[in-house]
Scaffold this motif. Structure first.
Motif, PDB file in Angstrom:
ATOM      1  N   VAL A   1      25.973  15.698  47.043  1.00  0.00           N
ATOM      2  CA  VAL A   1      26.062  15.161  46.718  1.00  0.00           C
ATOM      3  C   VAL A   1      25.264  14.217  45.647  1.00  0.00           C
ATOM      4  O   VAL A   1      24.759  13.827  45.920  1.00  0.00           O
ATOM      5  CB  VAL A   1      26.998  13.507  47.653  1.00  0.00           C
ATOM      6  N   ASP A   2      25.793  14.232  44.381  1.00  0.00           N
ATOM      7  CA  ASP A   2      24.882  13.448  43.523  1.00  0.00           C
ATOM      8  C   ASP A   2      24.644  11.846  43.345  1.00  0.00           C
ATOM      9  O   ASP A   2      24.413  11.842  42.689  1.00  0.00           O
ATOM     10  CB  ASP A   2      24.476  14.241  42.282  1.00  0.00           C
ATOM     11  N   GLY A   3      25.509  11.542  44.109  1.00  0.00           N
ATOM     12  CA  GLY A   3      26.056  10.373  44.190  1.00  0.00           C
ATOM     13  C   GLY A   3      25.939   8.902  43.098  1.00  0.00           C
ATOM     14  O   GLY A   3      26.639  10.300  42.512  1.00  0.00           O
ATOM     15  N   ASP A   4      25.014   8.484  42.551  1.00  0.00           N
ATOM     16  CA  ASP A   4      25.330   7.438  41.641  1.00  0.00           C
ATOM     17  C   ASP A   4      24.695   7.693  40.020  1.00  0.00           C
ATOM     18  O   ASP A   4      25.904   7.836  39.749  1.00  0.00           O
ATOM     19  CB  ASP A   4      25.250   6.336  41.774  1.00  0.00           C
ATOM     20  N   ASP A   5      24.659   9.065  40.236  1.00  0.00           N
ATOM     21  CA  ASP A   5      24.347   9.926  39.030  1.00  0.00           C
ATOM     22  C   ASP A   5      24.661  11.053  38.888  1.00  0.00           C
ATOM     23  O   ASP A   5      24.364  12.458  39.544  1.00  0.00           O
ATOM     24  CB  ASP A   5      22.452   9.987  38.832  1.00  0.00           C
ATOM     25  N   ILE A   6      25.833  10.868  38.314  1.00  0.00           N
ATOM     26  CA  ILE A   6      26.891  12.080  37.699  1.00  0.00           C
ATOM     27  C   ILE A   6      26.095  13.018  36.922  1.00  0.00           C
ATOM     28  O   ILE A   6      26.787  14.208  36.657  1.00  0.00           O
ATOM     29  CB  ILE A   6      28.178  12.246  37.281  1.00  0.00           C
ATOM     30  N   ASP A   7      25.396  12.674  36.051  1.00  0.00           N
ATOM     31  CA  ASP A   7      24.832  13.551  34.381  1.00  0.00           C
ATOM     32  C   ASP A   7      24.442  14.997  35.394  1.00  0.00           C
ATOM     33  O   ASP A   7      23.126  15.090  36.629  1.00  0.00           O
ATOM     34  CB  ASP A   7      23.880  12.978  33.724  1.00  0.00           C
ATOM     35  N   GLY A   8      24.780  15.756  34.581  1.00  0.00           N
ATOM     36  CA  GLY A   8      24.600  17.291  35.221  1.00  0.00           C
ATOM     37  C   GLY A   8      25.241  18.265  33.903  1.00  0.00           C
ATOM     38  O   GLY A   8      25.586  18.044  33.414  1.00  0.00           O
ATOM     39  N   ASP A   9      24.635  19.751  34.180  1.00  0.00           N
ATOM     40  CA  ASP A   9      25.596  20.934  33.519  1.00  0.00           C
ATOM     41  C   ASP A   9      25.985  21.444  34.465  1.00  0.00           C
ATOM     42  O   ASP A   9      25.630  22.373  35.084  1.00  0.00           O
ATOM     43  CB  ASP A   9      23.973  21.142  32.708  1.00  0.00           C
ATOM     44  N   GLY A  10      27.135  21.413  34.608  1.00  0.00           N
ATOM     45  CA  GLY A  10      28.067  22.646  35.464  1.00  0.00           C
ATOM     46  C   GLY A  10      28.292  21.392  36.851  1.00  0.00           C
ATOM     47  O   GLY A  10      27.393  20.432  37.242  1.00  0.00           O
ATOM     48  N   GLY A  11      29.134  22.403  37.614  1.00  0.00           N
ATOM     49  CA  GLY A  11      28.678  22.430  39.115  1.00  0.00           C
ATOM     50  C   GLY A  11      30.643  21.857  39.121  1.00  0.00           C
ATOM     51  O   GLY A  11      31.339  22.397  38.627  1.00  0.00           O
ATOM     52  N   VAL A  12      30.707  20.949  40.188  1.00  0.00           N
ATOM     53  CA  VAL A  12      31.735  20.864  40.749  1.00  0.00           C
ATOM     54  C   VAL A  12      32.012  19.640  41.115  1.00  0.00           C
ATOM     55  O   VAL A  12      31.436  18.119  42.314  1.00  0.00           O
ATOM     56  CB  VAL A  12      32.101  21.495  42.724  1.00  0.00           C
ATOM     57  N   ALA A  13      33.131  18.931  40.353  1.00  0.00           N
ATOM     58  CA  ALA A  13      32.920  17.061  40.421  1.00  0.00           C
ATOM     59  C   ALA A  13      34.251  17.284  41.213  1.00  0.00           C
ATOM     60  O   ALA A  13      35.117  18.006  41.879  1.00  0.00           O
ATOM     61  CB  ALA A  13      33.311  16.878  39.257  1.00  0.00           C
ATOM     62  N   VAL A  14      34.155  15.735  42.058  1.00  0.00           N
ATOM     63  CA  VAL A  14      35.195  15.762  43.166  1.00  0.00           C
ATOM     64  C   VAL A  14      35.758  14.194  43.309  1.00  0.00           C
ATOM     65  O   VAL A  14      35.298  13.423  43.263  1.00  0.00           O
ATOM     66  CB  VAL A  14      34.654  15.765  44.620  1.00  0.00           C
ATOM     67  N   LEU A  15      36.687  14.070  43.085  1.00  0.00           N
ATOM     68  CA  LEU A  15      37.821  12.880  43.064  1.00  0.00           C
ATOM     69  C   LEU A  15      38.841  12.424  44.448  1.00  0.00           C
ATOM     70  O   LEU A  15      39.123  13.513  44.092  1.00  0.00           O
ATOM     71  CB  LEU A  15      38.035  11.921  41.385  1.00  0.00           C
ATOM     72  N   HIS A  16      39.262  11.172  44.651  1.00  0.00           N
ATOM     73  CA  HIS A  16      40.078  11.471  45.341  1.00  0.00           C
ATOM     74  C   HIS A  16      41.383  11.489  44.273  1.00  0.00           C
ATOM     75  O   HIS A  16      42.723  12.773  43.622  1.00  0.00           O
ATOM     76  CB  HIS A  16      40.765  10.743  46.213  1.00  0.00           C
ATOM     77  N   GLY A  17      41.811  11.122  42.977  1.00  0.00           N
ATOM     78  CA  GLY A  17      42.563  10.625  42.049  1.00  0.00           C
ATOM     79  C   GLY A  17      43.483   9.309  42.123  1.00  0.00           C
ATOM     80  O   GLY A  17      44.547   9.172  41.185  1.00  0.00           O
ATOM     81  N   HIS A  18      43.234   8.209  42.619  1.00  0.00           N
ATOM     82  CA  HIS A  18      44.211   6.918  42.486  1.00  0.00           C
ATOM     83  C   HIS A  18      44.312   6.400  41.842  1.00  0.00           C
ATOM     84  O   HIS A  18      44.665   4.790  41.421  1.00  0.00           O
ATOM     85  CB  HIS A  18      44.257   6.186  44.038  1.00  0.00           C
ATOM     86  N   THR A  19      42.623   6.251  41.252  1.00  0.00           N
ATOM     87  CA  THR A  19      42.118   5.571  39.886  1.00  0.00           C
ATOM     88  C   THR A  19      41.775   6.717  39.210  1.00  0.00           C
ATOM     89  O   THR A  19      41.277   7.776  39.402  1.00  0.00           O
ATOM     90  CB  THR A  19      41.071   4.623  40.781  1.00  0.00           C
ATOM     91  N   TRP A  20      41.072   5.839  37.898  1.00  0.00           N
ATOM     92  CA  TRP A  20      40.868   6.395  37.207  1.00  0.00           C
ATOM     93  C   TRP A  20      39.000   7.085  37.030  1.00  0.00           C
ATOM     94  O   TRP A  20      38.936   6.346  37.641  1.00  0.00           O
ATOM     95  CB  TRP A  20      40.248   5.863  35.174  1.00  0.00           C
TER      96      TRP A  20
END
Length: 272
Positions: free
Chosen positions: A140-159
């Protein structure tokens, strides 16, 4: 994974799970395990059901083994009851986490049922906050989401974090999508389903001031996972008037397709 190639998230046929090849790591993803659901149903509704804790744990371990995964990623709601787990529920979660982490590392994307779980197991499980994160070949890229492509993950209950729009694919849980299917004589059944389609960036982020959604020329695919736990209910996505749980749905998925667990493509999910 070839540099510059979009990452694919491939469902495990017949199962509510998918695999993503992150280059240096192969991740197995599931959503909404809802461990301890039988305890919750007994407490919340007075419903007595035999526990399937052992079956859930063994299924997850089998998925890890059969997919040759290097990591398990749970897209939220590892636990069922909201708050710090205790009693039989905590025991189930402890045994499940131990069984997985004895084999591979485990990542938990914090869901609306997971605040107490994330805190209790932070020393053995990688925790991603509710806004989501980008997976990479090290986990996991942790707090630094800056990147080009890849797979993002979230649950979906918040924005979600607007930077998740830089991914190739966004994977989420929370919704527990199901389809209601009718036969020619009026009978019906409900089955768990996948939802997949191009995300509408303008509906995916809460504030237009956070990012220029109109400037995103190649939006990522959004994959809404079926619930791993077959007892957890869900959203009937093809029933008129059915409300969604995620604050950005259905707007962020205006033209997605529904698929059954066996891979059957049902077509546009609101017209099934």
């Amino acid at each position: 994974m070839v540099p510059g190639e979009r990452v694919a998230v491939e469902p495990v046929v017949g199962e509510p799970a998918a695999v993503a090849d992150l280059g240096g790591e192969r991740a197995l993803l599931v959503a909404d395990v809802h461990a301890g659901i039988e305890v919750g149903l007994r407490y919340e509704r007075g419903v007595e059901l035999d526990s399937r804790a052992t079956e859930r744990r063994e299924r997850l371990c089998r998925f890890v083994r059969e997919t040759d995964a290097d990591r398990l990623v749970v897209l939220g709601d590892l636990a069922h009851r909201i708050g710090a787990p205790e009693g039989d529920e905590r025991e189930e979660i402890e045994e499940l986490v131990r069984a997985i982490t004895d084999r591979v590392p485990m990542t938990l994307v914090e869901g609306n049922h997971d605040a107490g779980v994330a805190e209790a197991f932070a020393d053995v499980v990688d925790v991603v906050g509710p806004g989501g994160a980008l997976l990479d070949h090290d986990g996991v890229d942790g707090d630094d989401i800056d990147g080009d492509g890849g797979v993002a993950v979230l649950h979906g209950h918040t924005w979600p974090d607007p930077e998740l729009l830089d991914a190739d694919v966004i994977c989420m849980g929370h919704e527990h999508p199901q389809v209601r299917l009718e036969d020619s004589v009026g009978g019906s059944r409900v089955e768990r389903a996948w939802l997949r389609g191009e995300v509408d960036p303008r509906a995916f982020i809460e504030s237009r001031g956070e990012r220029d959604a109109d400037a995103i020329e190649d939006p990522p695919e959004l994959v809404v996972f079926p619930a791993f736990n077959e007892r957890s209910g869900g959203t009937w996505v093809n029933v008129e008037g059915q409300s969604f749980l995620a604050p950005f749905l259905p707007g962020a998925l205006p033209a997605g397709d529904a698929y059954l667990l066996d891979g059957t493509r049902l077509g546009e999910y609101r017209r099934v």
